[in-house]
Scaffold this motif. Structure first.
Motif, mmCIF file in Angstrom:
data_model
loop_
_atom_site.group_PDB
_atom_site.id
_atom_site.type_symbol
_atom_site.label_atom_id
_atom_site.label_comp_id
_atom_site.label_asym_id
_atom_site.label_seq_id
_atom_site.Cartn_x
_atom_site.Cartn_y
_atom_site.Cartn_z
ATOM 1 N N ALA A 207 -11.751 -0.328 7.748
ATOM 2 C CA ALA A 207 -11.860 -1.718 7.298
ATOM 3 C C ALA A 207 -12.630 -1.760 5.989
ATOM 4 O O ALA A 207 -13.802 -1.364 5.938
ATOM 5 C CB ALA A 207 -12.563 -2.566 8.351
ATOM 6 N N HIS A 208 -11.976 -2.242 4.929
ATOM 7 C CA HIS A 208 -12.516 -2.223 3.570
ATOM 8 C C HIS A 208 -12.897 -3.639 3.138
ATOM 9 O O HIS A 208 -12.047 -4.534 3.068
ATOM 10 C CB HIS A 208 -11.451 -1.639 2.621
ATOM 11 N N SER A 209 -14.182 -3.822 2.823
ATOM 12 C CA SER A 209 -14.702 -5.140 2.442
ATOM 13 C C SER A 209 -15.327 -5.084 1.052
ATOM 14 O O SER A 209 -16.412 -4.520 0.877
ATOM 15 C CB SER A 209 -15.758 -5.582 3.471
ATOM 16 N N ILE A 230 -7.368 -3.695 5.771
ATOM 17 C CA ILE A 230 -7.586 -2.909 6.980
ATOM 18 C C ILE A 230 -6.451 -1.899 7.078
ATOM 19 O O ILE A 230 -5.273 -2.272 7.077
ATOM 20 C CB ILE A 230 -7.654 -3.801 8.228
ATOM 21 N N TYR A 231 -6.808 -0.611 7.123
ATOM 22 C CA TYR A 231 -5.841 0.475 7.003
ATOM 23 C C TYR A 231 -5.838 1.357 8.238
ATOM 24 O O TYR A 231 -6.830 1.466 8.955
ATOM 25 C CB TYR A 231 -6.169 1.325 5.767
ATOM 26 N N ALA A 232 -4.699 2.005 8.453
ATOM 27 C CA ALA A 232 -4.524 2.899 9.586
ATOM 28 C C ALA A 232 -3.520 3.983 9.181
ATOM 29 O O ALA A 232 -2.929 3.917 8.091
ATOM 30 C CB ALA A 232 -4.005 2.112 10.790
ATOM 31 N N PRO A 233 -3.301 4.994 10.015
ATOM 32 C CA PRO A 233 -2.246 5.959 9.696
ATOM 33 C C PRO A 233 -0.899 5.240 9.596
ATOM 34 O O PRO A 233 -0.632 4.325 10.393
ATOM 35 C CB PRO A 233 -2.268 6.917 10.904
ATOM 36 N N PRO A 234 -0.053 5.582 8.640
ATOM 37 C CA PRO A 234 1.254 4.926 8.519
ATOM 38 C C PRO A 234 2.013 4.961 9.846
ATOM 39 O O PRO A 234 2.076 5.984 10.524
ATOM 40 C CB PRO A 234 1.966 5.757 7.447
ATOM 41 N N LEU A 244 -2.583 -2.630 7.662
ATOM 42 C CA LEU A 244 -2.469 -3.579 8.766
ATOM 43 C C LEU A 244 -2.616 -5.012 8.283
ATOM 44 O O LEU A 244 -1.982 -5.926 8.813
ATOM 45 C CB LEU A 244 -3.533 -3.273 9.826
ATOM 46 N N ASP A 245 -3.460 -5.206 7.287
ATOM 47 C CA ASP A 245 -3.579 -6.520 6.642
ATOM 48 C C ASP A 245 -4.329 -6.335 5.329
ATOM 49 O O ASP A 245 -5.135 -5.409 5.189
ATOM 50 C CB ASP A 245 -4.329 -7.515 7.524
ATOM 51 N N GLU A 246 -4.050 -7.194 4.365
ATOM 52 C CA GLU A 246 -4.758 -7.172 3.088
ATOM 53 C C GLU A 246 -4.753 -8.570 2.497
ATOM 54 O O GLU A 246 -3.848 -9.368 2.725
ATOM 55 C CB GLU A 246 -4.116 -6.192 2.104
ATOM 56 N N GLY A 247 -5.789 -8.863 1.736
ATOM 57 C CA GLY A 247 -5.878 -10.146 1.074
ATOM 58 C C GLY A 247 -5.435 -10.043 -0.373
ATOM 59 O O GLY A 247 -5.155 -8.955 -0.876
ATOM 60 N N PRO A 248 -5.374 -11.176 -1.083
ATOM 61 C CA PRO A 248 -5.027 -11.161 -2.498
ATOM 62 C C PRO A 248 -6.165 -10.612 -3.345
ATOM 63 O O PRO A 248 -7.334 -10.691 -2.959
ATOM 64 C CB PRO A 248 -4.761 -12.638 -2.815
#
Length: 307
Positions: A207-209, A230-234, A244-248
């Protein structure tokens, strides 16, 4: 478990009341989305420098000390919010002056719903942090056992070093938190690519903030650039890209993803790729690199073309 990572902007506050109101709205907004784990960026605590007035905020040393002195008050606020909403929160990071250290550390504090507080100090400092900011690097890798699994924290530049993340995952971590502050798009993408690589290498969720804002009243700090993600293995959670999700870009808000640790464990066991299991094989290959002489390389090329 639903994870929420903040792309967070700093605002000026003339009183603690407005700061507390803002933080409360952010936390309760994530809680309304059923999030159980929240992540705020590194250096997001510098928002509290505004409470010291313009002269304090504009002076690097005074601003950092002012923020450090307010950290216990900030902790108390997040403890109340974590308890009220049953949350685990990586609170806004920032400089902390500790009695046993000559210089401040860049610290992220993980606060639990029962009032627990644990901290991770940033271990790899940028040139600006060690030089301009006069900060001191941490020297201990910590993991946090929670009801949502084992969590590790990689503030900013720490994310670029795969062996730190690997140590965390080998010791049981399934979720890594990346609170960050980048002043350019290139620096943001370096961290984002590193965060996604750590998810791939270790088969964990990251989770990247990031801090995202111009801060004219902190002239020595610079502006924040980036997007929460928020990233995970492809392939995990149906996300072929691993996102999994990302903002602008450069817009405040939450990136939110529902993560099944059980499904992640199953992917580790049954997935086609097994990078996390094959990682140790690299050590066996250490020192085994062979370099072909130019003539031998050319000969091989001719054989290849003939074939």
């Amino acid at each position: 478990m639903i994870i929420a990572a903040a792309a967070y902007a700093l605002d000026w506050h003339d009183s603690w009341i407005t700061y507390e109101k803002k933080i409360t709205e952010w936390v309760e907004g994530a809680a309304e989305a059923d999030a159980k784990l929240l992540v705020f960026p590194e250096y997001a605590a510098m928002e509290m420098a505004s409470l010291g007035g313009k002269q304090v905020a504009a002076d690097q040393e005074q601003a950092m000390r002012s923020v450090s002195e307010l950290v216990p008050t900030m902790d108390a606020l997040f403890k109340r919010l974590a308890a009220r909403n049953d949350l685990l929160i990586a609170a806004p990071g920032g400089p902390v002056f500790e009695s046993d250290k000559e210089q401040p550390v860049n610290q992220t504090r993980l606060i639990g719903p029962a009032g627990s507080i644990a901290a991770q100090d940033k271990m790899f400092l940028t040139k600006a942090e060690s030089g301009d900011y006069g900060m001191q690097a941490g020297d201990t890798v910590r993991l946090f056992e929670t009801e949502h699994g084992v969590i590790g924290i990689l503030p900013g530049y720490d994310t670029d070093f795969p062996m730190i993340a690997r140590q965390m995952v080998d010791a049981g971590a399934t979720v890594l938190l990346v609170p960050s502050f980048s002043e350019t798009a290139a620096a943001y993408w370096q961290l984002r690519i590193g965060a996604m690589a750590r998810a791939l290498e270790t088969y964990c969720v990251v989770a990247h903030s990031p801090l995202v804002c111009p801060v004219p009243w902190l002239p020595w700090q610079g502006d924040g650039v980036g997007a929460a993600g928020i990233y995970a293995p492809p392939g995990f959670g149906g996300a072929d890209t691993g996102v999994l999700d990302e903002g602008p870009m450069d817009q405040p808000g939450w990136a939110v993803a529902d993560v099944s640790i059980e499904a992640l464990s199953q992917m580790r066991e049954d997935g086609e790729a097994s990078i996390h299991m094959d990682w140790a094989h690299q050590e066996k290959l250490s020192g085994s690199v062979q370099v072909a002489a130019p003539a031998e390389a050319e000969q091989r090329a001719r054989f290849s073309r003939a074939g």
